[in-house]
Design an enzyme around this catalytic site. Sequence first.
Site, PDB file in Angstrom:
ATOM      1  N   SER A 106       0.792  -1.224   0.000  1.00 22.75           N
ATOM      2  CA  SER A 106       0.000   0.000   0.000  1.00 22.75           C
ATOM      3  C   SER A 106       0.830   1.281   0.000  1.00 22.75           C
ATOM      4  CB  SER A 106      -0.927   0.006   1.220  1.00 22.75           C
ATOM      5  OG  SER A 106      -0.180  -0.209   2.392  1.00 22.75           O
ATOM      6  N   THR A 109      -1.847   3.426   4.185  1.00 21.36           N
ATOM      7  CA  THR A 109      -0.993   4.618   4.041  1.00 21.36           C
ATOM      8  C   THR A 109      -0.074   4.707   5.238  1.00 21.36           C
ATOM      9  OG1 THR A 109      -2.695   5.923   2.897  1.00 21.36           O
ATOM     10  CG2 THR A 109      -1.086   7.174   4.150  1.00 21.36           C
ATOM     11  N   THR A 127       1.574   6.987   0.123  1.00 19.60           N
ATOM     12  CA  THR A 127       0.681   5.858  -0.160  1.00 19.60           C
ATOM     13  C   THR A 127       0.657   5.538  -1.653  1.00 19.60           C
ATOM     14  OG1 THR A 127      -1.577   5.031   0.215  1.00 19.60           O
ATOM     15  CG2 THR A 127      -1.388   7.282  -0.565  1.00 19.60           C
ATOM     16  N   ARG A 154      -6.675   9.067 -10.209  1.00 23.16           N
ATOM     17  CA  ARG A 154      -7.346   9.293  -8.904  1.00 23.16           C
ATOM     18  C   ARG A 154      -6.309   9.716  -7.852  1.00 23.16           C
ATOM     19  NH1 ARG A 154      -6.705   7.024  -3.458  1.00 23.16           N
ATOM     20  NH2 ARG A 154      -8.698   7.163  -2.436  1.00 23.16           N
ATOM     21  N   THR A 182      -5.589   7.546   7.642  1.00 25.43           N
ATOM     22  CA  THR A 182      -5.507   6.397   6.746  1.00 25.43           C
ATOM     23  C   THR A 182      -6.899   5.797   6.636  1.00 25.43           C
ATOM     24  OG1 THR A 182      -4.453   4.260   6.294  1.00 25.43           O
ATOM     25  CG2 THR A 182      -4.827   4.807   8.610  1.00 25.43           C
ATOM     26  N   GLY A 183      -7.156   5.174   5.504  1.00 24.07           N
ATOM     27  CA  GLY A 183      -8.488   4.625   5.265  1.00 24.07           C
ATOM     28  C   GLY A 183      -8.985   5.092   3.912  1.00 24.07           C
TER      29      GLY A 183
HETATM   30  N1  ASP Z   1      -6.113   7.050   2.351  1.00 25.50           N
HETATM   31  C1  ASP Z   1      -5.512   6.281   1.290  1.00 25.50           C
HETATM   32  C2  ASP Z   1      -6.185   6.653   0.008  1.00 25.50           C
HETATM   33  O1  ASP Z   1      -7.401   6.725  -0.020  1.00 25.50           O
HETATM   34  C3  ASP Z   1      -5.560   4.816   1.485  1.00 25.50           C
HETATM   35  C4  ASP Z   1      -5.434   4.316   2.906  1.00 25.50           C
HETATM   36  O2  ASP Z   1      -4.872   4.975   3.749  1.00 25.50           O
HETATM   37  O3  ASP Z   1      -5.927   3.214   3.218  1.00 25.50           O
HETATM   38  O4  ASP Z   1      -5.527   6.789  -0.986  1.00 25.50           O
END
Ligand code: ASP
Length: 346
Positions: free
Chosen positions: A91, A195, A213, A223, A246-247
């Site tokens: 990731s 991330t 990330t 994107r 993160t998310g």
């Molecule tokens: N926030 C990151 C994104 O949407 C991914 C993650 O942190 O899980 O690109």
Amino acid sequence: MTVNRRRFIQGSAGLSAISAMSLGRAVESSATCVEMSLSAPQIEKPLFIATWPFGKASCEAALQVTQQGGSMVDAIEQGIWVTEADVKNASVGIGGIPNAAGDVELDACIMTGPDHNAGSVGAIQDVLHPISVARMVMEKTPHVMLVGDGAQRFAFDNGVSPTDLLTAEQRKRWQAWQAAESVKKPQIDEDHHDTIAMLGIDTKGDLYGGCSTSGWGYKIPGRIGDSPIIGSGLYVDNQVGAAGATGLGENVMRHCGSFLVVEMMRNGATPTEACEQAVRRIAELDPKNLGNLDINFIALSKQGGFGAAGTSQGFRYSVASPKESRIVSAKAMTEKAIGPEGGNRK
Ligand code: ASP
């Protein structure tokens, strides 16, 4: 991402050249919810916190940079290098899950509290350390953010060598993903994103942060998520505190999530309370229910207190200071814990 995969990544990060032994105690907290808002004298600085157990090796590396006389910006940058260079981490950086076209596209940003400066890159390809390009944007240009081909050209013009970021393993998985029925739409599930967001405070109480990330796996090319957006994936306010996310970026960036966490601290919340309040606020406004938001925050206060909260069961983060290096379990803001829609909707 499943707990199993996280454990695997945690294990592989532990193989880093940075020795935890040289940093003292390495402990995984067994607590399910830890409030860390200690008063200033109890905090050992410099202190670094980062999202997920894989952030531990990065926090330790950052600490080591400061112990060897490096600056806090060097520490954030080089700490994040460790996760970006880990091919087993799917990731962040090399080995990251590619976009729908099979290209690994990276997002990163960096922020320095004392001068409230920031640099950021989005959807950049063929660059091993996007955090370093973000730093160059901050230090060498009058801009804050460069994206896509322009960001890549800027990196190469400034001495960065191209790196193929798509590993054989991820190429194979992408081919399987392409062959599957689900290819018609970007896939949303916990296995396809993560991330590193890292926050740091130095001995003077100045705050710094960075974020890197590969974003949402199999995303539509171009994107950009929350991670490189100042105020969404990362925010540093040297008077108050810093926060990182993160998310699912789409659920963070529609709410300026990290900025929101910092503002909660400005209003008197501890770092953990600030993260909880931000999640509640987002859940109140967002048509998605709490269980589907998939957002997590870490926060660090001007006093050096730290904390986290999110909607993911099993969200953990890493902390390193001269006293200790450990992994902490964050509070999960589940519907069961706080009620549907944040428990607050009028
Ligand atoms: N926030 C990151 C994104 O949407 C991914 C993650 O942190 O899980 O690109």
